[in-house]
Design a protein around this motif. Structure first.
Motif: not given
Length: 296
Positions: A153-160, A212-224
């Motif tokens: 989150a700190l480095i803004g990684n959207d591809d983990r 407001h970057l998105r992570s690689s992961y979803s919760v309940g089907g919604k991208r986090v």
């Protein structure tokens, strides 16, 4: 800067989207990552280079500075297959002593009751770990995932995604969380100096892009979105915040960025402001909701 041309090139065993090669330099095995050509956001017809080699080096260095086991990296030069010299990042192979890396996608593939478990969701991370018969230290691996999530989150990684982290089977048979690797898509790797200058000229655009970057992961089907999940963190993330955020020293992190002479002052300033924004507006407020001691 290392001249990796002085090393011995070997057949490459590493996969992924970026061009790679394997070189033995001073007795150590390195995976070399080349800059990655991608389409410009501004024009689908313009091909330009990402800055993934710098993001890989800086991101891995930040993980190390925060106390994580991470791949060792070094920037250097290497001639590509057409003889053109490029700035590459050399990632020291942490399996050259006989340890074996298993990407998390391979662990997921052993859980065969449902194909849904192959998708990158928070629910599936926990499910896969808890249901793997071969992972004994389950709580430690789950905690390590969430600790990694904080620095991502700190480095803004959207591809983990599931191929970009994993576990290491040691030569003694034990299985541990693998050193952090594959940070090349973090730290605004797709932005050139002109795009960064434009974003810095508008506080609202900069905040929209970097907070407001998105992570690689979803919760309940919604991208986090990182900002949203840190605003209302689940218990596992809250505990990771308490463990990890106090280890972040922004002066040291800014020093890492400043030490990379091969990037421009514009890029350095942008990365510093982006990480400071996420630290001040996202990570520190999340830490304030925990009982962890902290002094700035």
């Amino acid at each position: 800067m290392i001249d990796f041309n002085d090393g011995e090139e070997k057949l490459n065993k590493f996969l992924g989207l970026e061009s790679k090669t394997t070189v033995v330099y001073n007795g150590e095995v390195y995976m070399l990552k080349f800059p990655d050509p991608v389409l410009s956001r501004k024009s689908k017809d313009v091909l330009r280079y990402k800055y993934n080699q710098f993001s890989e080096h800086i991101g891995s260095s930040i993980f190390s500075a925060c106390g994580f086991a991470a791949q060792e990296t070094a920037l250097g030069y290497f001639a590509d297959s057409f003889g053109k010299s490029c700035i590459v990042v050399g990632c020291k192979d942490f399996t050259q002593n006989g340890d074996v890396l298993y990407e998390f996608s391979k662990i997921a593939n052993q859980i065969t009751s449902s194909i849904d478990k192959l998708f990158s969701s928070i629910e599936n991370v926990t499910f896969i770990i808890q249901n793997s018969k071969l992972l004994k230290n389950k709580d430690n691996i789950i905690d390590s995932f969430w600790d990694m999530f904080v620095i991502d989150a700190l480095i803004g990684n959207d591809d983990r995604h599931f191929d970009n982290w994993g576990v290491l089977e040691k030569v003694d048979g034990s299985v541990v969380f693998a050193p952090i690797y594959d940070c090349g898509s973090s730290l605004s790797a797709a932005f050139d100096d002109a795009m960064m200058t434009d974003l810095l000229s508008s506080h609202s655009d900069f905040e929209k892009e970097e907070l407001h970057l998105r992570s690689s992961y979803s919760v309940g089907g919604k991208r986090v979105q990182y900002y949203d999940i840190f605003n209302e963190p689940p218990d596992s993330l809250s505990k990771a915040v308490a463990r990890t955020v106090p280890k972040i020293n922004m002066d040291s992190i800014i020093g890492i960025v400043q030490s990379v002479d091969q990037i421009s002052d514009v890029r350095k300033g942008y990365l510093e402001q982006a990480m400071s924004l996420r630290y001040e507006r996202m990570l520190l407020p999340a830490l304030g909701k925990t009982s962890a001691p902290f002094s700035r």
